[in-house]
Design a protein around this motif. Structure first.
Motif, PDB file in Angstrom:
ATOM      1  N   PRO A   1       0.830  -1.214   0.000  1.00  0.00           N
ATOM      2  CA  PRO A   1       0.000   0.000   0.000  1.00  0.00           C
ATOM      3  C   PRO A   1       0.861   1.261   0.000  1.00  0.00           C
ATOM      4  CG  PRO A   1       0.212  -0.842   2.220  1.00  0.00           C
ATOM      5  CD  PRO A   1       0.931  -1.835   1.328  1.00  0.00           C
ATOM      6  N   LEU A   2       0.222   2.377  -0.310  1.00  0.00           N
ATOM      7  CA  LEU A   2       0.897   3.665  -0.198  1.00  0.00           C
ATOM      8  C   LEU A   2       1.116   3.992   1.270  1.00  0.00           C
ATOM      9  CD1 LEU A   2      -1.187   5.665  -2.843  1.00  0.00           C
ATOM     10  CD2 LEU A   2       1.120   4.736  -3.136  1.00  0.00           C
ATOM     11  N   SER A   3       2.089   4.827   1.532  1.00  0.00           N
ATOM     12  CA  SER A   3       2.411   5.172   2.921  1.00  0.00           C
ATOM     13  C   SER A   3       1.221   5.859   3.583  1.00  0.00           C
ATOM     14  CB  SER A   3       3.614   6.107   2.964  1.00  0.00           C
ATOM     15  OG  SER A   3       3.274   7.383   2.450  1.00  0.00           O
ATOM     16  N   PRO A   4       1.078   5.713   4.899  1.00  0.00           N
ATOM     17  CA  PRO A   4      -0.036   6.383   5.605  1.00  0.00           C
ATOM     18  C   PRO A   4      -0.036   7.894   5.373  1.00  0.00           C
ATOM     19  CG  PRO A   4       1.007   4.763   7.029  1.00  0.00           C
ATOM     20  CD  PRO A   4       1.865   4.863   5.800  1.00  0.00           C
ATOM     21  N   GLN A   5       1.155   8.502   5.320  1.00  0.00           N
ATOM     22  CA  GLN A   5       1.218   9.950   5.102  1.00  0.00           C
ATOM     23  C   GLN A   5       0.646  10.322   3.741  1.00  0.00           C
ATOM     24  OE1 GLN A   5       3.671   7.963   6.008  1.00  0.00           O
ATOM     25  NE2 GLN A   5       4.802   8.806   7.764  1.00  0.00           N
ATOM     26  N   LEU A   6       0.989   9.531   2.714  1.00  0.00           N
ATOM     27  CA  LEU A   6       0.489   9.818   1.375  1.00  0.00           C
ATOM     28  C   LEU A   6      -1.005   9.553   1.285  1.00  0.00           C
ATOM     29  CD1 LEU A   6       1.122  10.777  -1.404  1.00  0.00           C
ATOM     30  CD2 LEU A   6       1.957   8.502  -1.993  1.00  0.00           C
ATOM     31  N   GLN A   7      -1.462   8.485   1.929  1.00  0.00           N
ATOM     32  CA  GLN A   7      -2.888   8.195   1.934  1.00  0.00           C
ATOM     33  C   GLN A   7      -3.665   9.326   2.593  1.00  0.00           C
ATOM     34  OE1 GLN A   7      -4.167   4.153   2.959  1.00  0.00           O
ATOM     35  NE2 GLN A   7      -2.039   3.479   2.792  1.00  0.00           N
ATOM     36  N   GLN A   8      -3.107   9.885   3.660  1.00  0.00           N
ATOM     37  CA  GLN A   8      -3.759  10.996   4.333  1.00  0.00           C
ATOM     38  C   GLN A   8      -3.853  12.211   3.409  1.00  0.00           C
ATOM     39  OE1 GLN A   8      -5.316  11.310   7.201  1.00  0.00           O
ATOM     40  NE2 GLN A   8      -5.658  13.508   6.942  1.00  0.00           N
ATOM     41  N   ARG A   9      -2.777  12.466   2.671  1.00  0.00           N
ATOM     42  CA  ARG A   9      -2.791  13.593   1.741  1.00  0.00           C
ATOM     43  C   ARG A   9      -3.804  13.373   0.633  1.00  0.00           C
ATOM     44  NH1 ARG A   9       2.258  15.805  -2.003  1.00  0.00           N
ATOM     45  NH2 ARG A   9       1.142  17.585  -2.877  1.00  0.00           N
ATOM     46  N   LEU A  10      -3.872  12.164   0.113  1.00  0.00           N
ATOM     47  CA  LEU A  10      -4.777  11.873  -0.991  1.00  0.00           C
ATOM     48  C   LEU A  10      -6.235  11.851  -0.561  1.00  0.00           C
ATOM     49  CD1 LEU A  10      -2.786   9.072  -2.853  1.00  0.00           C
ATOM     50  CD2 LEU A  10      -3.102  11.446  -3.564  1.00  0.00           C
ATOM     51  N   SER A  11      -6.482  11.725   0.742  1.00  0.00           N
ATOM     52  CA  SER A  11      -7.866  11.682   1.232  1.00  0.00           C
ATOM     53  C   SER A  11      -8.609  12.989   0.950  1.00  0.00           C
ATOM     54  CB  SER A  11      -7.882  11.392   2.733  1.00  0.00           C
ATOM     55  OG  SER A  11      -7.330  12.476   3.469  1.00  0.00           O
ATOM     56  N   LYS A  12      -7.869  14.053   0.650  1.00  0.00           N
ATOM     57  CA  LYS A  12      -8.492  15.343   0.352  1.00  0.00           C
ATOM     58  C   LYS A  12      -9.003  15.396  -1.081  1.00  0.00           C
ATOM     59  CE  LYS A  12      -5.242  17.663   3.481  1.00  0.00           C
ATOM     60  NZ  LYS A  12      -4.152  18.684   3.582  1.00  0.00           N
ATOM     61  N   PHE A  13      -8.657  14.354  -1.864  1.00  0.00           N
ATOM     62  CA  PHE A  13      -9.022  14.360  -3.278  1.00  0.00           C
ATOM     63  C   PHE A  13      -9.886  13.150  -3.599  1.00  0.00           C
ATOM     64  CE2 PHE A  13      -5.117  16.722  -2.742  1.00  0.00           C
ATOM     65  CZ  PHE A  13      -5.404  17.897  -3.412  1.00  0.00           C
ATOM     66  N   GLU A  14     -10.425  13.140  -4.821  1.00  0.00           N
ATOM     67  CA  GLU A  14     -11.319  12.062  -5.227  1.00  0.00           C
ATOM     68  C   GLU A  14     -10.687  10.695  -4.994  1.00  0.00           C
ATOM     69  OE1 GLU A  14     -14.434  13.396  -8.688  1.00  0.00           O
ATOM     70  OE2 GLU A  14     -12.495  12.646  -9.300  1.00  0.00           O
ATOM     71  N   ASN A  15     -11.490   9.771  -4.536  1.00  0.00           N
ATOM     72  CA  ASN A  15     -11.023   8.411  -4.286  1.00  0.00           C
ATOM     73  C   ASN A  15     -10.995   7.654  -5.610  1.00  0.00           C
ATOM     74  OD1 ASN A  15     -10.275   5.999  -3.168  1.00  0.00           O
ATOM     75  ND2 ASN A  15     -12.296   5.510  -2.350  1.00  0.00           N
ATOM     76  N   THR A  16      -9.815   7.547  -6.177  1.00  0.00           N
ATOM     77  CA  THR A  16      -9.649   6.879  -7.464  1.00  0.00           C
ATOM     78  C   THR A  16      -8.445   5.956  -7.385  1.00  0.00           C
ATOM     79  OG1 THR A  16      -9.396   7.263  -9.857  1.00  0.00           O
ATOM     80  CG2 THR A  16      -8.203   8.733  -8.385  1.00  0.00           C
ATOM     81  N   PRO A  17      -8.453   4.829  -8.104  1.00  0.00           N
ATOM     82  CA  PRO A  17      -7.302   3.912  -8.043  1.00  0.00           C
ATOM     83  C   PRO A  17      -6.007   4.608  -8.439  1.00  0.00           C
ATOM     84  CG  PRO A  17      -9.159   2.873  -9.152  1.00  0.00           C
ATOM     85  CD  PRO A  17      -9.529   4.321  -8.982  1.00  0.00           C
ATOM     86  N   ARG A  18      -4.983   4.392  -7.632  1.00  0.00           N
ATOM     87  CA  ARG A  18      -3.659   4.971  -7.933  1.00  0.00           C
ATOM     88  C   ARG A  18      -2.629   3.856  -7.777  1.00  0.00           C
ATOM     89  NH1 ARG A  18      -3.993  11.005  -7.290  1.00  0.00           N
ATOM     90  NH2 ARG A  18      -6.025  11.471  -6.389  1.00  0.00           N
ATOM     91  N   THR A  19      -2.464   3.114  -8.844  1.00  0.00           N
ATOM     92  CA  THR A  19      -1.560   1.958  -8.806  1.00  0.00           C
ATOM     93  C   THR A  19      -0.364   2.099  -9.737  1.00  0.00           C
ATOM     94  OG1 THR A  19      -2.865   0.817 -10.506  1.00  0.00           O
ATOM     95  CG2 THR A  19      -3.457   0.406  -8.197  1.00  0.00           C
ATOM     96  N   GLU A  20      -0.458   2.994 -10.734  1.00  0.00           N
ATOM     97  CA  GLU A  20       0.623   3.157 -11.711  1.00  0.00           C
ATOM     98  C   GLU A  20       0.820   4.635 -12.028  1.00  0.00           C
ATOM     99  OE1 GLU A  20       0.120  -0.873 -14.420  1.00  0.00           O
ATOM    100  OE2 GLU A  20      -1.085   0.907 -14.901  1.00  0.00           O
ATOM    101  N   THR A  21       2.017   4.953 -12.490  1.00  0.00           N
ATOM    102  CA  THR A  21       2.295   6.289 -13.004  1.00  0.00           C
ATOM    103  C   THR A  21       2.981   6.165 -14.351  1.00  0.00           C
ATOM    104  OG1 THR A  21       3.155   8.473 -12.411  1.00  0.00           O
ATOM    105  CG2 THR A  21       4.586   6.601 -11.967  1.00  0.00           C
ATOM    106  N   TRP A  22       2.992   7.285 -15.110  1.00  0.00           N
ATOM    107  CA  TRP A  22       3.477   7.244 -16.490  1.00  0.00           C
ATOM    108  C   TRP A  22       4.368   8.436 -16.790  1.00  0.00           C
ATOM    109  CZ3 TRP A  22      -1.468   6.549 -14.798  1.00  0.00           C
ATOM    110  CH2 TRP A  22      -2.031   5.283 -14.981  1.00  0.00           C
TER     111      TRP A  22
END
Length: 348
Positions: free
Chosen positions: A98-119
């Motif tokens: 999983p993503l780090s708890p700190q990053l998950q906390q930051r992302l909680s302010k934005f739409e809940n969308t799958p984030r498994t890859e980057t390009w």
């Protein structure tokens, strides 16, 4: 809309032949037909990247992927060599799970969308006489996405941060690929997931399209869409200016670059250039961010962009970058400037 080769070549020849000595915002530059044509192309890329339909190009989202494909298609159209996976212009990387708890906390302010890859999108303009010496021009193509709270404007368009930098790299690719092939190789890289902690940049460093020791210099473009009143009109600033001799040398060859006027903000450490610098690569960021109040807010929209400033800023860097790509000059860190090494007086 793609930058047609003939138009790019005409713009390159006309703009670089009319460089003012003191400022890229001079009347001579503003009134050239070539700059007007260039500004239309800048508008076209910005209109796509910062449009509401891309939902703020959220890091590691479908919309970041679309932005990467948009950039990749332009690099391919220019006839550049692919720098991505399996002979493509896209480099894909899995995110930690999983993503780090700190990053998950930051992302909680934005739409809940799958984030498994980057390009990342990467294209290579192979050099002639010294193809093993590489100039890396880069920017990050992602932004924050859509806020979870849909009250009011919830889309973080990221026009200045960093559609402006992405547009700069694509425009420079158009212009440099349309002219005489340079002596050195130029790699054009658009990184994903910078806003989440530089995961695209990490993928590039882990699986570089060219050996990292071959990179002579990296110039990152970050937030050039508006002028900074802290520096003279018609100039850009370079993070870590005093850390190496690259900035002063580019300035001697026509770049309107000055020292970062905001040292307390530690901008040298806050862009993708820093990860490369930590590897010992001479890497700096070019910007004109004036600490405007739209930073990381939904109000960072196209209506706030000064397109004349931005177009002239990009045009002003063509000749200095061409000089660097054709020269024998190899920048060096100044004493104590290399972040990959402890300072001279360190006991560690």
């Amino acid at each position: 809309m793609y930058f047609r080769t003939a138009t790019a070549l005409v713009c390159f020849l006309l703009i670089t032949g009319q460089q003012p000595a003191h400022s890229f915002d001079s009347p001579q530059t503003k009134t050239t037909a070539a700059t007007a044509s260039l500004e239309r192309e800048v508008h076209a890329d910005m209109n796509f990247l910062a449009d509401d339909e891309l939902h703020g190009r959220g890091s590691a989202t479908r919309d970041e992927h679309i932005a990467a494909l948009f950039a990749a298609s332009q690099l391919q159209t220019l006839g550049l060599e692919p720098g991505g996976d399996n002979g493509t212009y896209i480099q894909k990387a899995a995110l930690p799970s999983p993503l780090s708890p700190q990053l998950q906390q930051r992302l909680s302010k934005f739409e809940n969308t799958p984030r498994t890859e980057t390009w990342n999108a990467i294209g290579i303009l192979r050099g002639t006489a010294a193809p093993e010496e590489v100039l890396l021009l880069s920017a990050h193509l992602d932004h924050l996405g859509v806020a979870a709270d849909d009250k009011g404007d919830s889309i973080y368009n990221g026009a200045d941060d960093d559609a402006s930098g992405t547009t700069a790299v694509l425009t420079l690719a158009h212009l440099l690929a349309s002219g005489k092939r340079p002596r050195r190789t130029i790699v054009f890289a658009l990184f994903g997931s910078e806003e989440m902690g530089g995961f695209g940049n990490r993928a590039f460093l882990s699986h570089p399209p060219i050996p990292l020791p071959e990179i002579v210099a990296n110039l990152e473009f970050e937030m050039i869409g508006r002028p900074d009143s802290s520096v003279p009109a018609g100039t850009l600033w370079l993070t870590g200016f005093t850390r190496s001799n690259l900035g002063p040398e580019l300035a001697r060859h026509g770049a309107h670059l000055v020292n970062d006027p905001h040292p307390k903000e530690l901008f040298f450490q806050r862009s993708d250039n820093y990860a490369l610098a930590r590897q010992g690569i001479i890497a700096h960021t070019i910007s004109s961010f004036g600490l405007h109040h739209d930073y990381h807010k939904p109000s960072d929209e196209l209506r706030t962009i000064d397109f004349t400033h931005m177009t002239n800023a990009i045009a002003s860097m063509i000749a200095p970058i061409r000089w660097l790509a054709d020269s024998n000059f190899k920048p060096q860190w100044n004493p104590g400037g290399n972040p990959g090494q402890p300072p001279p007086d360190s006991k560690h």
